[in-house]
Design a protein around this motif. Structure first.
Motif, short mmCIF file in Angstrom:
data_model
loop_
_atom_site.label_atom_id
_atom_site.label_comp_id
_atom_site.label_asym_id
_atom_site.label_seq_id
_atom_site.Cartn_x
_atom_site.Cartn_y
_atom_site.Cartn_z
N LYS A 1 -8.95 -6.99 1.13
CA LYS A 1 -7.64 -6.09 1.16
C LYS A 1 -6.77 -6.34 0.09
N THR A 2 -5.87 -5.17 0.18
CA THR A 2 -5.22 -5.18 -1.14
C THR A 2 -3.87 -4.90 -0.87
N LEU A 3 -3.06 -5.61 -1.74
CA LEU A 3 -1.47 -5.83 -1.71
C LEU A 3 -1.11 -4.81 -3.12
N VAL A 4 -0.56 -3.62 -3.09
CA VAL A 4 0.12 -3.01 -3.93
C VAL A 4 1.64 -3.34 -4.40
N MET A 5 1.89 -3.80 -5.52
CA MET A 5 3.22 -4.05 -5.67
C MET A 5 3.94 -2.95 -6.81
N LEU A 6 5.00 -2.23 -6.36
CA LEU A 6 5.55 -1.37 -7.06
C LEU A 6 7.05 -1.87 -7.50
N PHE A 7 7.18 -1.62 -8.94
CA PHE A 7 8.30 -2.16 -9.42
C PHE A 7 9.13 -1.00 -10.05
N PHE A 8 9.83 -0.70 -9.49
CA PHE A 8 11.11 0.22 -10.19
C PHE A 8 12.20 -0.47 -11.01
#
Ligand code: CP
Length: 311
Positions: free
Chosen positions: A37-44
């Motif tokens: 499984k994959t965690l995608v972390m998005l940083f604005f």
């Protein structure tokens, strides 16, 4: 747990805190849960602690992690029905659904602009991901909330408290820049759910959103408020009433070793040394800011584990 966007997504805080402390003692016990499984972390916005602690938590659970600094991606459109003939290249509707193709969990950091109270209160970026993503969303600090930080703070207080109902004081502290209300908001909401004697102290004009503070005692005299405190949590925030403005930079509000006395000193970090708190305090035994930062991993790990267990 199906998402973690607010401290209220933890239904039973006492049990969650105890489970997070257990994870700290045995961090690899559930390292099968995230397999494939994959965690995608998005940083604005930028991050040190949130990025590394959440990635470490994910790795402890066996998750793959992908990180995107959104400033390097297309400029996003948020308006429904927008005619996108200006500078926005991709609609959030499409972006959130696309990221969901690569992720089992999406984590988002998106600070407020502190210009328009209504836009910030709408949590435009976080809620767009909640609405359009097809996988669970985790809040890594949004316009008005930082629930992973507040959960780590609750863990830290539980680990260090010497009495059943410790006195906890949130004090405003000076800062040269206009800062968001997110950390303070989530800390207040979390303390309101714990068995603590909790109060807030700040200069006049720095009242937080009354929908957040509710009936928590608030005062303007720092010395009186800090007397006999067991935990002092320092944080700067800009004015909520005069939205986003810096009204006061009074250095008399800086936290010092003398003011804190025997209390434990807490701060979410990063901290402006000798502005928010003096070196002598931060480098003393009273300071527990590094323990707080360490507990960010186990707060995130509890949240990711709880989400994975529901998938
Ligand atoms: N406390 C906190 O959220 O730190 P970062 O901004 O470095 O993630």
């Amino acid at each position: 747990m199906h998402k973690y966007t607010s401290v209220f997504d933890i239904l039973d805080v006492d049990t969650a805190v105890k489970q997070a402390i257990s994870l700290k003692k045995d961090p690899f016990k559930y390292n099968h849960l995230g397999k494939n499984k994959t965690l995608v972390m998005l940083f604005f916005n930028s991050s040190l602690r949130t990025r590394l602690s959440t990635e470490k938590a994910a790795q402890n659970l066996g998750l793959n992690v992908m990180v995107l600094n959104v400033s390097n991606a297309w400029k996003l459109e948020f308006e429904d029905g927008a005619v996108m003939n200006l500078d926005t290249a991709e609609h959030i509707k499409d972006a959130a659904q696309v990221v969901s193709q690569y992720a089992d969990i999406i984590a988002v950091r998106a600070f407020p602009e502190l210009k328009n109270k209504a836009i910030d209160a709408s949590e435009r970026i976080l809620n767009s991901f909640v609405n359009y993503a097809t996988v669970p969303v985790v809040n890594m600090e949004s316009a008005t909330a930082h629930p992973l930080q507040a959960f780590a703070d609750a863990i830290t207080i539980e680990e260090l408290k010497l009495k059943k109902q410790p006195k906890v004081v949130l004090t405003w502290a000076p800062h040269p820049k206009a800062l968001p209300h997110a950390v303070a908001n989530s800390f207040v909401k979390m303390m309101q759910r714990l068995d603590v004697d909790f109060s807030i102290v700040h200069p006049k004009g720095y009242e937080l959103d009354p929908k957040v503070t509710k009936d928590t005692p608030c005062s303007f005299n720092q010395e009186a408020a800090l007397a006999d405190a067991d935990f002092v949590y320092a944080k700067n925030w800009s004015s909520y009433k005069n939205y986003g403005q810096v009204m006061v930079q009074d250095e008399n509000w800086m936290c010092t070793k003398a003011k804190i006395a025997n209390a434990k000193f807490m701060h979410c970090l990063p901290i402006r040394r000798n502005v928010v708190a003096e070196d002598a305090l931060l480098d003393s035994q009273n300071s527990v800011v590094i323990q707080q930062a360490n507990n960010r991993t186990f707060a995130a790990q509890y949240v990711l584990k709880s989400i994975l267990e529901q998938q």
